[in-house]
Design a protein around this motif. Structure first.
Motif, mmCIF file in Angstrom:
data_model
loop_
_atom_site.group_PDB
_atom_site.id
_atom_site.type_symbol
_atom_site.label_atom_id
_atom_site.label_comp_id
_atom_site.label_asym_id
_atom_site.label_seq_id
_atom_site.Cartn_x
_atom_site.Cartn_y
_atom_site.Cartn_z
ATOM 1 N N CYS A 14 0.838 -1.208 0.000
ATOM 2 C CA CYS A 14 0.000 0.000 0.000
ATOM 3 C C CYS A 14 0.872 1.256 0.000
ATOM 4 C CB CYS A 14 -0.929 0.018 1.207
ATOM 5 S SG CYS A 14 -2.221 -1.227 1.122
ATOM 6 N N ALA A 15 1.936 1.238 0.794
ATOM 7 C CA ALA A 15 2.862 2.372 0.856
ATOM 8 C C ALA A 15 3.560 2.537 -0.496
ATOM 9 C CB ALA A 15 3.890 2.153 1.960
ATOM 10 N N TYR A 16 3.929 1.416 -1.105
ATOM 11 C CA TYR A 16 4.571 1.446 -2.424
ATOM 12 C C TYR A 16 3.627 2.083 -3.443
ATOM 13 C CZ TYR A 16 6.865 -0.122 -6.703
ATOM 14 O OH TYR A 16 7.473 -0.164 -7.943
ATOM 15 N N LYS A 17 2.347 1.679 -3.371
ATOM 16 C CA LYS A 17 1.358 2.232 -4.304
ATOM 17 C C LYS A 17 1.195 3.731 -4.088
ATOM 18 C CE LYS A 17 -3.287 1.972 -6.078
ATOM 19 N NZ LYS A 17 -4.627 1.439 -5.996
ATOM 20 N N ALA A 18 1.146 4.155 -2.829
ATOM 21 C CA ALA A 18 0.989 5.576 -2.508
ATOM 22 C C ALA A 18 2.155 6.384 -3.095
ATOM 23 C CB ALA A 18 0.918 5.768 -1.000
ATOM 24 N N GLN A 19 3.335 5.777 -3.065
ATOM 25 C CA GLN A 19 4.542 6.454 -3.541
ATOM 26 C C GLN A 19 4.644 6.432 -5.063
ATOM 27 O OE1 GLN A 19 7.998 4.689 -1.764
ATOM 28 N NE2 GLN A 19 9.160 6.584 -1.810
ATOM 29 N N ASN A 20 4.269 5.305 -5.677
ATOM 30 C CA ASN A 20 4.518 5.103 -7.106
ATOM 31 C C ASN A 20 3.272 5.167 -7.982
ATOM 32 O OD1 ASN A 20 7.538 4.224 -7.145
ATOM 33 N ND2 ASN A 20 6.604 3.117 -5.448
ATOM 34 N N GLY A 21 2.096 5.193 -7.334
ATOM 35 C CA GLY A 21 0.861 5.305 -8.093
ATOM 36 C C GLY A 21 0.349 4.002 -8.662
ATOM 37 N N ASN A 22 1.036 2.897 -8.371
ATOM 38 C CA ASN A 22 0.575 1.575 -8.824
ATOM 39 C C ASN A 22 1.157 0.486 -7.926
ATOM 40 O OD1 ASN A 22 3.219 0.653 -9.775
ATOM 41 N ND2 ASN A 22 2.968 2.158 -11.410
ATOM 42 N N CYS A 23 0.696 -0.744 -8.161
ATOM 43 C CA CYS A 23 1.177 -1.884 -7.361
ATOM 44 C C CYS A 23 2.195 -2.710 -8.132
ATOM 45 C CB CYS A 23 0.006 -2.794 -6.990
ATOM 46 S SG CYS A 23 -1.244 -1.989 -6.013
ATOM 47 N N CYS A 24 2.743 -2.137 -9.197
ATOM 48 C CA CYS A 24 3.662 -2.884 -10.054
ATOM 49 C C CYS A 24 5.079 -2.785 -9.512
ATOM 50 C CB CYS A 24 3.610 -2.347 -11.475
ATOM 51 S SG CYS A 24 1.966 -2.404 -12.161
ATOM 52 N N VAL A 25 5.402 -3.665 -8.585
ATOM 53 C CA VAL A 25 6.744 -3.665 -8.011
ATOM 54 C C VAL A 25 7.674 -4.303 -9.035
ATOM 55 C CG1 VAL A 25 8.147 -4.342 -6.039
ATOM 56 C CG2 VAL A 25 5.687 -4.013 -5.741
#
Length: 99
Positions: A14-25
């Motif tokens: 969720c934090a990654y998505k907030a930072q990057n705008g997607n869940c594509c790690v």
């Protein structure tokens, strides 16, 4: 517990998505190596029908991408993977030509 560990990773995503705008790690993301392993594991578990349905719902709710190659934000990664495969094919052919 495994729920606690799962939730920790989910919160990281969720934090990654907030930072990057997607869940594509990205598979090559050196900053998020544990997250990369975790998202891959979720995809594999779901593919094998082994992932808890509550987890699936939670991941769906944040727009988790299950099938990377059918999703635009991961096209560059899929292209990179396909490109790497093509490179290997070329080197195999080159080896054969030398013989």
């Amino acid at each position: 517990s495994s729920d606690h560990t799962w939730n920790e990773h989910f919160n990281q995503l969720c934090a990654y998505k907030a930072q990057n705008g997607n869940c594509c790690v990205s598979q090559n993301d050196a900053q998020h190596t544990s997250l990369v392993g975790w998202v891959n594991k979720q995809r594999l578990l779901r593919k094998n029908n082994s992932l808890n349905s509550n987890y699936i719902q939670q991941l769906n709710s944040i727009g988790f991408v299950w099938d990377l190659c059918n999703h635009s934000c991961e096209n560059e990664i899929c292209s990179a993977v396909k490109g790497a495969v093509k490179q290997e094919d070329r080197s195999c052919n080159a080896d054969r030509e030398k013989e």
